[in-house]
Write a protein that holds these residues in place. Structure first.
Motif, PDB file in Angstrom:
ATOM      1  N   GLY A 163     -27.320  29.843  88.408  1.00  9.21           N
ATOM      2  CA  GLY A 163     -26.392  28.805  88.859  1.00  9.21           C
ATOM      3  C   GLY A 163     -25.193  28.963  87.948  1.00  9.21           C
ATOM      4  N   ALA A 164     -24.081  28.389  88.264  1.00  3.51           N
ATOM      5  CA  ALA A 164     -22.918  28.637  87.399  1.00  3.51           C
ATOM      6  C   ALA A 164     -21.932  27.480  87.429  1.00  3.51           C
ATOM      7  CB  ALA A 164     -22.213  29.915  87.816  1.00  3.51           C
ATOM      8  N   GLU A 165     -21.255  27.299  86.312  1.00  3.07           N
ATOM      9  CA  GLU A 165     -20.129  26.373  86.182  1.00  3.07           C
ATOM     10  C   GLU A 165     -18.905  27.236  85.944  1.00  3.07           C
ATOM     11  OE1 GLU A 165     -20.165  23.013  86.336  1.00  3.07           O
ATOM     12  OE2 GLU A 165     -22.326  22.932  86.642  1.00  3.07           O
ATOM     13  N   VAL A 166     -17.856  27.055  86.738  1.00  2.00           N
ATOM     14  CA  VAL A 166     -16.648  27.846  86.590  1.00  2.00           C
ATOM     15  C   VAL A 166     -15.469  26.898  86.475  1.00  2.00           C
ATOM     16  CG1 VAL A 166     -15.133  29.559  87.659  1.00  2.00           C
ATOM     17  CG2 VAL A 166     -17.613  29.729  87.967  1.00  2.00           C
ATOM     18  N   SER A 167     -14.612  27.140  85.482  1.00  2.00           N
ATOM     19  CA  SER A 167     -13.386  26.361  85.403  1.00  2.00           C
ATOM     20  C   SER A 167     -12.240  27.295  85.095  1.00  2.00           C
ATOM     21  CB  SER A 167     -13.502  25.252  84.356  1.00  2.00           C
ATOM     22  OG  SER A 167     -13.056  25.642  83.111  1.00  2.00           O
ATOM     23  N   ILE A 168     -11.055  26.941  85.562  1.00  2.00           N
ATOM     24  CA  ILE A 168      -9.867  27.761  85.352  1.00  2.00           C
ATOM     25  C   ILE A 168      -8.908  26.966  84.481  1.00  2.00           C
ATOM     26  CG2 ILE A 168      -7.905  28.870  86.457  1.00  2.00           C
ATOM     27  CD1 ILE A 168      -9.733  29.166  88.949  1.00  2.00           C
ATOM     28  N   ASN A 169      -8.504  27.561  83.364  1.00  2.00           N
ATOM     29  CA  ASN A 169      -7.603  26.901  82.430  1.00  2.00           C
ATOM     30  C   ASN A 169      -6.528  27.877  81.996  1.00  2.00           C
ATOM     31  OD1 ASN A 169      -9.136  24.281  81.732  1.00  2.00           O
ATOM     32  ND2 ASN A 169     -10.668  25.883  81.569  1.00  2.00           N
ATOM     33  N   SER A 170      -5.378  27.362  81.652  1.00  2.00           N
ATOM     34  CA  SER A 170      -4.308  28.171  81.085  1.00  2.00           C
ATOM     35  C   SER A 170      -3.944  27.545  79.751  1.00  2.00           C
ATOM     36  CB  SER A 170      -3.103  28.175  82.020  1.00  2.00           C
ATOM     37  OG  SER A 170      -2.042  28.904  81.444  1.00  2.00           O
ATOM     38  N   LEU A 171      -4.101  28.310  78.674  1.00  2.00           N
ATOM     39  CA  LEU A 171      -3.825  27.785  77.345  1.00  2.00           C
ATOM     40  C   LEU A 171      -2.674  28.556  76.715  1.00  2.00           C
ATOM     41  CD1 LEU A 171      -7.473  27.556  75.980  1.00  2.00           C
ATOM     42  CD2 LEU A 171      -6.081  25.696  76.866  1.00  2.00           C
ATOM     43  N   PRO A 172      -1.711  27.859  76.134  1.00  2.00           N
ATOM     44  CA  PRO A 172      -0.643  28.554  75.422  1.00  2.00           C
ATOM     45  C   PRO A 172      -1.173  29.142  74.117  1.00  2.00           C
ATOM     46  CG  PRO A 172      -0.395  26.185  75.178  1.00  2.00           C
ATOM     47  CD  PRO A 172      -1.538  26.409  76.134  1.00  2.00           C
ATOM     48  N   ALA A 173      -0.449  30.110  73.565  1.00  2.00           N
ATOM     49  CA  ALA A 173      -0.845  30.735  72.301  1.00  2.00           C
ATOM     50  C   ALA A 173      -1.067  29.676  71.238  1.00  2.00           C
ATOM     51  CB  ALA A 173       0.236  31.715  71.846  1.00  2.00           C
ATOM     52  N   GLY A 174      -2.162  29.811  70.490  1.00  2.00           N
ATOM     53  CA  GLY A 174      -2.483  28.883  69.413  1.00  2.00           C
ATOM     54  C   GLY A 174      -3.213  27.628  69.837  1.00  2.00           C
ATOM     55  N   ALA A 175      -3.402  27.415  71.136  1.00  2.00           N
ATOM     56  CA  ALA A 175      -4.086  26.210  71.623  1.00  2.00           C
ATOM     57  C   ALA A 175      -5.593  26.414  71.598  1.00  2.00           C
ATOM     58  CB  ALA A 175      -3.636  25.887  73.042  1.00  2.00           C
ATOM     59  N   SER A 176      -6.323  25.312  71.696  1.00  2.00           N
ATOM     60  CA  SER A 176      -7.779  25.393  71.770  1.00  2.00           C
ATOM     61  C   SER A 176      -8.290  24.321  72.717  1.00  2.00           C
ATOM     62  CB  SER A 176      -8.401  25.209  70.385  1.00  2.00           C
ATOM     63  OG  SER A 176      -8.121  23.923  69.891  1.00  2.00           O
ATOM     64  N   VAL A 177      -9.510  24.522  73.178  1.00  2.00           N
ATOM     65  CA  VAL A 177     -10.173  23.518  74.013  1.00  2.00           C
ATOM     66  C   VAL A 177     -10.825  22.528  73.054  1.00  2.00           C
ATOM     67  CG1 VAL A 177     -11.947  23.126  75.751  1.00  2.00           C
ATOM     68  CG2 VAL A 177     -10.539  25.189  75.846  1.00  2.00           C
ATOM     69  N   PRO A 178     -10.474  21.252  73.139  1.00  2.00           N
ATOM     70  CA  PRO A 178     -10.865  20.290  72.098  1.00  2.00           C
ATOM     71  C   PRO A 178     -12.251  19.676  72.216  1.00  2.00           C
ATOM     72  CG  PRO A 178      -9.480  19.226  73.708  1.00  2.00           C
ATOM     73  CD  PRO A 178      -9.583  20.683  74.117  1.00  2.00           C
ATOM     74  N   PHE A 179     -13.178  20.288  72.915  1.00  2.00           N
ATOM     75  CA  PHE A 179     -14.496  19.669  73.025  1.00  2.00           C
ATOM     76  C   PHE A 179     -15.593  20.723  73.062  1.00  2.00           C
ATOM     77  CE2 PHE A 179     -12.922  20.404  77.266  1.00  2.00           C
ATOM     78  CZ  PHE A 179     -14.003  20.929  77.939  1.00  2.00           C
ATOM     79  N   VAL A 180     -16.761  20.328  72.638  1.00  2.00           N
ATOM     80  CA  VAL A 180     -17.938  21.190  72.685  1.00  2.00           C
ATOM     81  C   VAL A 180     -18.926  20.527  73.634  1.00  2.00           C
ATOM     82  CG1 VAL A 180     -19.846  22.132  71.348  1.00  2.00           C
ATOM     83  CG2 VAL A 180     -17.565  21.979  70.322  1.00  2.00           C
ATOM     84  N   HIS A 181     -19.532  21.309  74.486  1.00  2.00           N
ATOM     85  CA  HIS A 181     -20.504  20.755  75.425  1.00  2.00           C
ATOM     86  C   HIS A 181     -21.499  21.841  75.811  1.00  2.00           C
ATOM     87  CE1 HIS A 181     -17.598  22.716  78.058  1.00  2.00           C
ATOM     88  NE2 HIS A 181     -18.549  22.763  78.974  1.00  2.00           N
TER      89      HIS A 181
END
Length: 74
Positions: free
Chosen positions: A25-43
């Motif tokens: 099964g799969a979870e897919v998400s599409i994100n665009s992050l600028p240089a130096g950015a991060s995703v602010p959560f752990v799950h």
């Protein structure tokens, strides 16, 4: 123990990831992050895999406690 698989699809016109990544099964998400950015959560997911596709650039991801270098095509 790590519970992930890293692969690189390179310049293939089509990549079948179901067998390569042993998906059930799969979870897919599409994100665009600028240089130096991060995703602010752990799950985590208990029933599905989560897929990250790197289209451009490079960086690091922390997966199951491992720091993994990632680049376009991963």
């Amino acid at each position: 123990m790590s519970n992930y698989t890293k692969t690189n699809v390179g310049n293939e016109g089509r990549a079948e990831l179901h067998e390569t990544l042993s998906l059930t099964g799969a979870e897919v998400s599409i994100n665009s992050l600028p240089a130096g950015a991060s995703v602010p959560f752990v799950h985590s997911h208990k029933n599905n895999e989560e897929i990250y596709g790197i289209l451009d650039g490079k960086g690091t991801a922390i997966i199951d406690g491992d720091t993994v270098e990632i680049t376009a095509g991963d």
